[in-house]
Design an enzyme around this catalytic site. Structure first.
Site, mmCIF file in Angstrom:
data_model
loop_
_atom_site.group_PDB
_atom_site.id
_atom_site.type_symbol
_atom_site.label_atom_id
_atom_site.label_comp_id
_atom_site.label_asym_id
_atom_site.label_seq_id
_atom_site.Cartn_x
_atom_site.Cartn_y
_atom_site.Cartn_z
ATOM 1 C CE LYS A 48 12.827 -51.258 -8.076
ATOM 2 N NZ LYS A 48 13.370 -50.730 -6.774
ATOM 3 C CD1 TRP A 53 2.810 -50.273 0.020
ATOM 4 C CD2 TRP A 53 2.419 -50.809 -2.125
ATOM 5 N NE1 TRP A 53 1.521 -49.905 -0.283
ATOM 6 C CE2 TRP A 53 1.255 -50.215 -1.587
ATOM 7 C CE3 TRP A 53 2.409 -51.214 -3.459
ATOM 8 C CZ2 TRP A 53 0.096 -50.032 -2.351
ATOM 9 C CZ3 TRP A 53 1.260 -51.032 -4.211
ATOM 10 C CH2 TRP A 53 0.120 -50.452 -3.661
ATOM 11 C CG HIS A 109 14.525 -59.838 -4.640
ATOM 12 N ND1 HIS A 109 13.255 -59.392 -4.342
ATOM 13 C CD2 HIS A 109 15.342 -58.748 -4.542
ATOM 14 C CE1 HIS A 109 13.308 -58.091 -4.080
ATOM 15 N NE2 HIS A 109 14.555 -57.677 -4.178
ATOM 16 C CB SER A 139 9.879 -50.870 -11.670
ATOM 17 O OG SER A 139 10.290 -50.474 -10.392
#
Ligand code: A3P
Length: 296
Positions: A48, A53, A109, A139
């Site tokens: 998050k 993006w 991650h 988030s």
């Protein structure tokens, strides 16, 4: 048709003291043996922090601003997510990566110390995005609510306690951002901040293009800024995860493209919660030299 009963909320297990979803831990040996290729680009983030993006930005740079090419598949198919293991017949990231031609752009991650060693051996370029802990926590909480494969979040208060102590999937935010920060001078790592990307997307996109060795005209760079703006991505089915069935991600609970802001944490944190997080993280952040902005 996918069988909804295949999707179950994960439970947490640990590798080297780092909490991970049980499917990742059960497949740990496979993940650790992952074979990176020298021309792989790795996108690494705490969950998050702005993964999707930066993925869209990188794809647009690699395809020289051609949005049609970036619409070839949903983002979760364009970028193999190597730490995610799914029940068959769904395809796990590692299997997808194995069949993908080079050059690949891979998502992880993982905490620095858990990254499969082949990425270091191959000297792969890595782009890391960090986001301030408070917006990141909010988030992540809403993502747990809407993603039926994540552990049960409990209440916001309970989730925040677990976030601060690192008892959430992929472990401690603090260890994550500090670990990758310390490594950035030893390896080809471009370390970016979500807040900088919000403040001046063109400036940050130029940094990414330079790091990837791609020269783009101002007009193409501006097209990339437009294409990767929050509102564009929110409306883009190839970027907003709306192509997954709602028994995996239920956007009516909370949309994947939720707010896209710096400072939204103020609508969730009490003063006491904000101070608790500050107290827990201040010392290590100070000694690491890392600073975050929690508003613009
Ligand atoms: P919020 O929940 O605060 O809105 P990730 O891709 O790592 O899962 O991160 C998702 C977070 O990044 C969400 O944050 C999402 O809205 C935000 N995000 C995604 N695309 C964005 C964009 N183009 N601009 C700003 N924020 C974006």
């Amino acid at each position: 048709m996918m069988d909804p009963s295949l999707i179950k909320r994960a439970t947490l297990m640990e590798i080297e003291g780092v909490s991970l979803n049980d499917d990742t831990v059960e497949n740990w040996d496979t993940l650790w043996a992952f074979k990176a290729r020298p021309d792989d680009i790795l996108i690494s983030t705490y969950p998050k922090a702005g993964t999707t993006w930066i993925q869209e930005i990188v794809d647009m740079i690699q395809h020289r601003g051609d949005s049609q090419k970036c619409a070839r598949a949903p983002v979760y198919q364009r970028f193999p997510f190597i730490d995610l293991f799914l029940p068959a017949p769904l395809v796990s990231g590692i299997d997808e990566a194995g069949t993908m031609p080079s050059p690949r752009t891979i998502k992880t991650h993982l905490q620095l110390k858990l990254l499969p060693p082949s990425f270091w051996e191959q000297n792969c370029k890595i782009i890391y995005v960090a986001r301030n802990a408070k917006d990141n926590a909010v988030s992540y909480f809403h993502f747990h609510r809407m993603n039926k494969g994540m552990p049960e979040p409990g209440t916001w208060e309970e989730f925040l306690d677990n976030f601060i102590t690192g008892k959430v999937a992929w472990g401690s935010w603090l260890d994550h951002v500090c670990g990758w920060w310390e490594a950035k001078d030893r390896h080809p790592i471009l370390y970016l901040f979500y807040e900088d990307m919000k403040e001046d997307p063109l400036r940050e996109i130029k940094k990414v293009a330079k790091f990837l060795g791609t020269q783009l005209t101002d007009s193409l760079l501006n097209q990339i800024v437009q294409h990767t703006a929050f509102e564009s991505m929110k409306g883009n089915p190839m970027a907003n995860y709306s192509t997954l069935p709602d028994f995996i991600m239920n956007h009516t609970v909370s949309p994947f493209m939720r707010k896209g802001l710096v400072g939204n944490w103020k609508e969730h944190f009490t003063v006491a919660q904000s101070e608790r997080l500050d107290d827990a993280f201040a010392e290590k952040l100070r000694s690491s030299g890392l600073t975050f902005r929690t508003q613009l």
